[in-house]
Design an enzyme around this catalytic site. Structure first.
Site, PDB file in Angstrom:
ATOM      1  N   SER A 123       0.801  -1.227   0.000  1.00  0.00           N
ATOM      2  CA  SER A 123       0.000   0.000   0.000  1.00  0.00           C
ATOM      3  C   SER A 123       0.834   1.278   0.000  1.00  0.00           C
ATOM      4  O   SER A 123       0.324   2.331  -0.349  1.00  0.00           O
ATOM      5  CB  SER A 123      -0.939   0.022   1.211  1.00  0.00           C
ATOM      6  OG  SER A 123      -0.204  -0.231   2.388  1.00  0.00           O
ATOM      7  N   ASP A 158      -2.780   7.893   8.418  1.00  0.00           N
ATOM      8  CA  ASP A 158      -3.884   7.116   9.006  1.00  0.00           C
ATOM      9  C   ASP A 158      -3.404   6.122  10.063  1.00  0.00           C
ATOM     10  O   ASP A 158      -4.135   5.211  10.425  1.00  0.00           O
ATOM     11  CB  ASP A 158      -4.656   6.384   7.902  1.00  0.00           C
ATOM     12  CG  ASP A 158      -3.771   5.430   7.108  1.00  0.00           C
ATOM     13  OD1 ASP A 158      -2.597   5.217   7.503  1.00  0.00           O
ATOM     14  OD2 ASP A 158      -4.239   4.881   6.094  1.00  0.00           O
ATOM     15  N   HIS A 190      -0.029   4.529   7.107  1.00  0.00           N
ATOM     16  CA  HIS A 190       0.577   5.109   5.897  1.00  0.00           C
ATOM     17  C   HIS A 190       0.920   6.580   6.117  1.00  0.00           C
ATOM     18  O   HIS A 190       0.289   7.250   6.929  1.00  0.00           O
ATOM     19  CB  HIS A 190      -0.401   4.984   4.732  1.00  0.00           C
ATOM     20  CG  HIS A 190      -0.949   3.598   4.577  1.00  0.00           C
ATOM     21  ND1 HIS A 190      -2.171   3.220   5.074  1.00  0.00           N
ATOM     22  CD2 HIS A 190      -0.409   2.493   4.028  1.00  0.00           C
ATOM     23  CE1 HIS A 190      -2.377   1.934   4.828  1.00  0.00           C
ATOM     24  NE2 HIS A 190      -1.315   1.456   4.198  1.00  0.00           N
TER      25      HIS A 190
END
Ligand SMILES: *[C@@H]1O[C@H](CO)[C@@H](O)[C@H](O)[C@H]1NC(C)=O
Ligand SMILES: *[C@@H]1O[C@H](CO)[C@@H](O)[C@H](O)[C@H]1NC(C)=O
Ligand SMILES: *[C@@H]1O[C@H](CO)[C@@H](O)[C@H](O)[C@H]1NC(C)=O
Length: 366
Positions: free
Chosen positions: A40, A346, A349
């Protein structure tokens, strides 16, 4: 025919070697496209399409609010490290693999990274008692790459020239493997469990690199591990009591950062071996660990705010502002007013501001 293709190949070789001598900075060479791999931290849209992860939090506001002004599949408020690298090399944005299907979609580069992807296969992790959630591993991404290469160029010499003019960006991979081990409730020594994965994760990265080297890759950047112990998610979920659990200067979890450093040492050792075995391929290490540690340890020096271990978007308050009940992008969450003052977007990340800092450090240091 033969001599003209030899000439072309010769010209490319000269260009590639000159690029290698001209500087250790891959940012100074010229490429036509980038192929990238990872999880991600590098995914620019695949997990939003993959059935197993479609509709996840990243597809909701306020993801993307700073730069794209809408959720766009990136796990950040804005751009990722790969976006800043692509921009600074003036390359076209690579197509998320799952968003394309034709040679035309893919000829300007492809991003194979998928949020939640592990370095290791799910079955292997299972055999260690570790559950992963997204059925995409690094080996899937190189399989996808080989399919794309066939689609873009079927003749061997065409493939070679395509490979020679491409930059291969291996974003961080392995964080999911390690964090699933660290969060494993059935293990009484999760740090040892995570450590035991290091040679396997590095081996999986080595296989992926050998795969693209065999296909003719000439320039690659391989990112190392982030300082996992500075992740708000892990800080919030895994508090410790031992005297040496938290690093005094940064507040990060020392044993988790030690796993990351072990990964980076073994990764670098493996890269040295690859450079010796493949002297015509230029292999760069992308250091994520030190730039992130620098901003977490001295946030105001680098223009960040005073709570570098708190997630901007989320909820629950406290020094980490992380709680799954308030995960960013879910109804009970909220975001800080100015994400550019935060390192973590968050809790897992980074913000665009942190990604920009890291990308520039990478481009300078390579
Ligand atoms: C990933 O690879 C495994 C085999 O190693 C395969 O079973 C699985 O279907 C692949 N996943 C995807 C999403 O292509
Ligand atoms: C962990 O559990 C094993 C048995 O499952 C035991 O032998 C070992 O001593 C335990 N280790 C710790 C650090 O508690
Ligand atoms: C997360 O938030 C919920 C709801 O407020 C609360 O019950 C729970 O204890 C919190 N979890 C942690 C680890 O703080």
């Amino acid at each position: 025919m033969v001599s003209s293709s030899r000439l072309l190949l010769g010209a490319l070789l000269v260009a590639a070697v000159a690029g290698g001598i001209a500087g250790t900075n891959y940012g100074q060479a010229r490429y036509d496209r980038v192929f990238s791999f990872g999880d991600s931290l590098t995914d620019t849209g695949n997990s939003a399409i993959l059935p197993a992860t479609a509709g996840g939090p990243f597809t909701n506001p306020p993801y993307g609010e700073t730069y794209f002004k809408r959720p766009n599949g990136r796990a950040s408020d804005g751009r990722l490290v790969i976006d800043f690298i692509v921009e600074s090399l003036r390359l076209p944005q690579p197509e998320p693999y799952l968003a394309g299907s034709t040679a035309d979609d893919f000829r300007h580069g492809v991003n194979f990274a998928v949020g939640g992807a592990t370095a290791l296969d799910m079955d292997f992790l299972q055999s260690k008692g570790i559950t992963s959630f997204v059925p995409v591993f690094l080996s899937n991404q190189t399989t996808w790459f080989n399919g794309v290469l066939q689609l873009l160029a079927s003749a061997r010499n065409k493939q070679r020239s395509l490979m020679a003019s491409s930059l291969f960006h291996f974003g961080e991979i392995g964080f999911n493997d390690y964090s699933f081990a660290l969060l494993n409730v059935l293990s009484n020594d999760t740090v040892s469990l995570a450590e035991s994965l290091v040679p396997h994760v590095v081996g999986a990265i080595r296989s992926a690199l050998l795969d693209v080297i065999a296909a003719g890759a000439r320039t690659m950047v391989v990112a190392g591990m982030i300082p996992m112990g500075c992740e708000p998610e892990l800080l919030a979920l895994l508090p410790g009591v031992a005297a040496d659990y938290y690093d005094r200067a940064s507040g990060c979890i020392t044993p988790f950062n030690q796993v990351a450093q072990l990964h980076n040492r073994e990764l670098n050792r493996m890269l040295c071996q690859l450079r010796r075995a493949h002297p015509r391929t230029s292999i760069h290490y992308g250091d994520l660990y030190h730039p992130v540690t620098a901003i977490v340890s001295s946030p105001t020096k680098y223009g960040f705010g005073g709570m570098p271990l708190a997630a901007c978007c989320g909820g629950g308050g406290g020094p980490y502002n992380f709680n799954f009940t308030f995960f960013c992008g879910t109804p009970l969450s909220s975001a800080c007013a100015d994400p550019s003052g935060s390192v973590s977007w968050d809790g897992i990340h980074y913000t665009e501001a942190a990604n920009r800092f890291v990308a520039h450090a990478m481009l300078r240091g390579l």
